[in-house]
Design a protein around this motif. Structure first.
Motif, PDB file in Angstrom:
ATOM      1  N   LYS A  96      35.456   6.683  42.099  1.00  0.00           N
ATOM      2  CA  LYS A  96      36.909   6.661  42.306  1.00  0.00           C
ATOM      3  C   LYS A  96      37.611   6.138  41.048  1.00  0.00           C
ATOM      4  O   LYS A  96      38.641   6.673  40.623  1.00  0.00           O
ATOM      5  N   ALA A  97      37.048   5.098  40.449  1.00  0.00           N
ATOM      6  CA  ALA A  97      37.647   4.517  39.240  1.00  0.00           C
ATOM      7  C   ALA A  97      37.647   5.527  38.091  1.00  0.00           C
ATOM      8  O   ALA A  97      38.621   5.612  37.331  1.00  0.00           O
ATOM      9  N   ALA A  98      36.572   6.307  37.954  1.00  0.00           N
ATOM     10  CA  ALA A  98      36.519   7.320  36.894  1.00  0.00           C
ATOM     11  C   ALA A  98      37.590   8.380  37.115  1.00  0.00           C
ATOM     12  O   ALA A  98      38.261   8.817  36.170  1.00  0.00           O
ATOM     13  N   LYS A  99      37.787   8.779  38.363  1.00  0.00           N
ATOM     14  CA  LYS A  99      38.821   9.775  38.678  1.00  0.00           C
ATOM     15  C   LYS A  99      40.204   9.249  38.337  1.00  0.00           C
ATOM     16  O   LYS A  99      41.043   9.974  37.792  1.00  0.00           O
ATOM     17  N   GLN A 100      40.460   7.981  38.652  1.00  0.00           N
ATOM     18  CA  GLN A 100      41.764   7.384  38.356  1.00  0.00           C
ATOM     19  C   GLN A 100      41.999   7.303  36.850  1.00  0.00           C
ATOM     20  O   GLN A 100      43.073   7.644  36.357  1.00  0.00           O
ATOM     21  N   LEU A 101      40.984   6.862  36.099  1.00  0.00           N
ATOM     22  CA  LEU A 101      41.121   6.748  34.653  1.00  0.00           C
ATOM     23  C   LEU A 101      41.293   8.123  34.010  1.00  0.00           C
ATOM     24  O   LEU A 101      42.051   8.278  33.047  1.00  0.00           O
ATOM     25  N   ALA A 102      40.618   9.124  34.544  1.00  0.00           N
ATOM     26  CA  ALA A 102      40.740  10.483  34.001  1.00  0.00           C
ATOM     27  C   ALA A 102      42.178  10.981  34.095  1.00  0.00           C
ATOM     28  O   ALA A 102      42.671  11.649  33.179  1.00  0.00           O
ATOM     29  N   VAL A 103      42.858  10.647  35.183  1.00  0.00           N
ATOM     30  CA  VAL A 103      44.267  11.037  35.329  1.00  0.00           C
ATOM     31  C   VAL A 103      45.095  10.368  34.229  1.00  0.00           C
ATOM     32  O   VAL A 103      45.909  11.013  33.570  1.00  0.00           O
ATOM     33  N   ASP A 104      44.847   9.074  34.003  1.00  0.00           N
ATOM     34  CA  ASP A 104      45.594   8.340  32.980  1.00  0.00           C
ATOM     35  C   ASP A 104      45.410   8.928  31.585  1.00  0.00           C
ATOM     36  O   ASP A 104      46.321   8.893  30.767  1.00  0.00           O
ATOM     37  N   HIS A 105      44.213   9.453  31.312  1.00  0.00           N
ATOM     38  CA  HIS A 105      43.887   9.965  29.980  1.00  0.00           C
ATOM     39  C   HIS A 105      43.940  11.490  29.897  1.00  0.00           C
ATOM     40  O   HIS A 105      43.554  12.055  28.871  1.00  0.00           O
ATOM     41  N   ASP A 106      44.371  12.145  30.962  1.00  0.00           N
ATOM     42  CA  ASP A 106      44.401  13.605  30.997  1.00  0.00           C
ATOM     43  C   ASP A 106      43.038  14.187  30.617  1.00  0.00           C
ATOM     44  O   ASP A 106      42.928  15.115  29.807  1.00  0.00           O
ATOM     45  N   CYS A 107      41.996  13.603  31.191  1.00  0.00           N
ATOM     46  CA  CYS A 107      40.617  14.030  30.944  1.00  0.00           C
ATOM     47  C   CYS A 107      40.164  14.865  32.143  1.00  0.00           C
ATOM     48  O   CYS A 107      40.255  14.414  33.286  1.00  0.00           O
ATOM     49  N   ARG A 108      39.695  16.074  31.880  1.00  0.00           N
ATOM     50  CA  ARG A 108      39.218  16.930  32.971  1.00  0.00           C
ATOM     51  C   ARG A 108      37.833  16.467  33.422  1.00  0.00           C
ATOM     52  O   ARG A 108      36.977  16.183  32.590  1.00  0.00           O
ATOM     53  N   LEU A 109      37.640  16.425  34.730  1.00  0.00           N
ATOM     54  CA  LEU A 109      36.338  16.065  35.289  1.00  0.00           C
ATOM     55  C   LEU A 109      35.746  17.285  35.984  1.00  0.00           C
ATOM     56  O   LEU A 109      36.408  17.900  36.821  1.00  0.00           O
ATOM     57  N   VAL A 110      34.522  17.606  35.616  1.00  0.00           N
ATOM     58  CA  VAL A 110      33.825  18.739  36.234  1.00  0.00           C
ATOM     59  C   VAL A 110      32.544  18.205  36.848  1.00  0.00           C
ATOM     60  O   VAL A 110      31.625  17.804  36.143  1.00  0.00           O
ATOM     61  N   GLY A 111      32.515  18.171  38.176  1.00  0.00           N
ATOM     62  CA  GLY A 111      31.356  17.672  38.892  1.00  0.00           C
ATOM     63  C   GLY A 111      30.546  18.793  39.508  1.00  0.00           C
ATOM     64  O   GLY A 111      30.807  19.972  39.293  1.00  0.00           O
ATOM     65  N   ARG A 112      29.585  18.399  40.290  1.00  0.00           N
ATOM     66  CA  ARG A 112      28.624  19.325  40.889  1.00  0.00           C
ATOM     67  C   ARG A 112      29.284  20.489  41.625  1.00  0.00           C
ATOM     68  O   ARG A 112      28.836  21.626  41.506  1.00  0.00           O
ATOM     69  N   SER A 113      30.363  20.209  42.350  1.00  0.00           N
ATOM     70  CA  SER A 113      30.973  21.254  43.178  1.00  0.00           C
ATOM     71  C   SER A 113      31.559  22.397  42.354  1.00  0.00           C
ATOM     72  O   SER A 113      31.695  23.506  42.857  1.00  0.00           O
ATOM     73  N   ARG A 114      31.909  22.148  41.077  1.00  0.00           N
ATOM     74  CA  ARG A 114      32.526  23.186  40.242  1.00  0.00           C
ATOM     75  C   ARG A 114      31.695  23.573  39.032  1.00  0.00           C
ATOM     76  O   ARG A 114      32.082  24.460  38.270  1.00  0.00           O
ATOM     77  N   LEU A 115      30.558  22.922  38.844  1.00  0.00           N
ATOM     78  CA  LEU A 115      29.781  23.090  37.612  1.00  0.00           C
ATOM     79  C   LEU A 115      29.448  24.542  37.297  1.00  0.00           C
ATOM     80  O   LEU A 115      29.535  24.962  36.144  1.00  0.00           O
ATOM     81  N   LEU A 116      29.060  25.311  38.288  1.00  0.00           N
ATOM     82  CA  LEU A 116      28.599  26.679  38.036  1.00  0.00           C
ATOM     83  C   LEU A 116      29.738  27.685  37.884  1.00  0.00           C
ATOM     84  O   LEU A 116      29.502  28.852  37.609  1.00  0.00           O
ATOM     85  N   GLU A 117      30.981  27.225  38.010  1.00  0.00           N
ATOM     86  CA  GLU A 117      32.149  28.111  37.892  1.00  0.00           C
ATOM     87  C   GLU A 117      32.897  27.818  36.601  1.00  0.00           C
ATOM     88  O   GLU A 117      34.056  27.420  36.598  1.00  0.00           O
ATOM     89  N   VAL A 118      32.240  28.028  35.465  1.00  0.00           N
ATOM     90  CA  VAL A 118      32.784  27.632  34.161  1.00  0.00           C
ATOM     91  C   VAL A 118      34.174  28.213  33.894  1.00  0.00           C
ATOM     92  O   VAL A 118      35.024  27.549  33.306  1.00  0.00           O
ATOM     93  N   GLU A 119      34.440  29.413  34.364  1.00  0.00           N
ATOM     94  CA  GLU A 119      35.747  30.012  34.109  1.00  0.00           C
ATOM     95  C   GLU A 119      36.875  29.210  34.762  1.00  0.00           C
ATOM     96  O   GLU A 119      38.000  29.240  34.292  1.00  0.00           O
ATOM     97  N   SER A 120      36.556  28.458  35.824  1.00  0.00           N
ATOM     98  CA  SER A 120      37.593  27.690  36.511  1.00  0.00           C
ATOM     99  C   SER A 120      37.888  26.346  35.825  1.00  0.00           C
ATOM    100  O   SER A 120      38.918  25.755  36.095  1.00  0.00           O
TER     101      SER A 120
END
Length: 126
Positions: A96-120
């Motif tokens: 949860k903390a990583a997700k919150q910090l990613a918003v602050d830094h405009d950092c995209r997070l790509v986890g297991r649920s989206r990993l195989l959909e690189v175009e997305s």
């Protein structure tokens, strides 16, 4: 061929193999990819580029959720490598903390649920 890898392959890859796998996925989406030095990489494993848009990417092949340090490294590494965007890509998910910090830094997070959909998850460029 890395693109054909399934979860049983991905989850046992070494960190370096996972980086090569992610690079192959990104190349298949039309981006060029370069690797950073194994040491002194400022927390960035890959630099993806397309139409003068550069993305700093931190790759994490883990069995547990990725925490804030990966987001911090990707965000600061993006500045160091003069990238427009930062991203953390993992075969796991994020705290949860990583997700919150990613918003602050405009950092995209790509986890297991989206990993195989690189175009997305790779940014659209002009």
């Amino acid at each position: 061929e890395y693109r054909a890898a399934g979860w049983s392959d991905i989850d046992v890859m070494s960190g370096i193999q996972f980086e090569h796998y992610i690079a192959a996925l990104i190349r298949s989406a039309g981006w060029s990819v370069s690797t950073t030095p194994a040491t002194g990489d400022y927390g960035v494993d890959l630099i993806a580029a397309k139409n003068s848009h550069k993305v700093a990417i931190q790759c994490k092949r883990l069995a547990t959720p990725v925490g804030v340090s990966a987001v911090q490294q990707a965000a600061s590494g993006a500045v160091r490598y003069r990238c427009a965007t930062s991203m953390v890509v993992t075969n796991a998910e994020f705290t949860k903390a990583a997700k919150q910090l990613a918003v602050d830094h405009d950092c995209r997070l790509v986890g297991r649920s989206r990993l195989l959909e690189v175009e997305s998850w790779m940014p659209q460029t002009m």
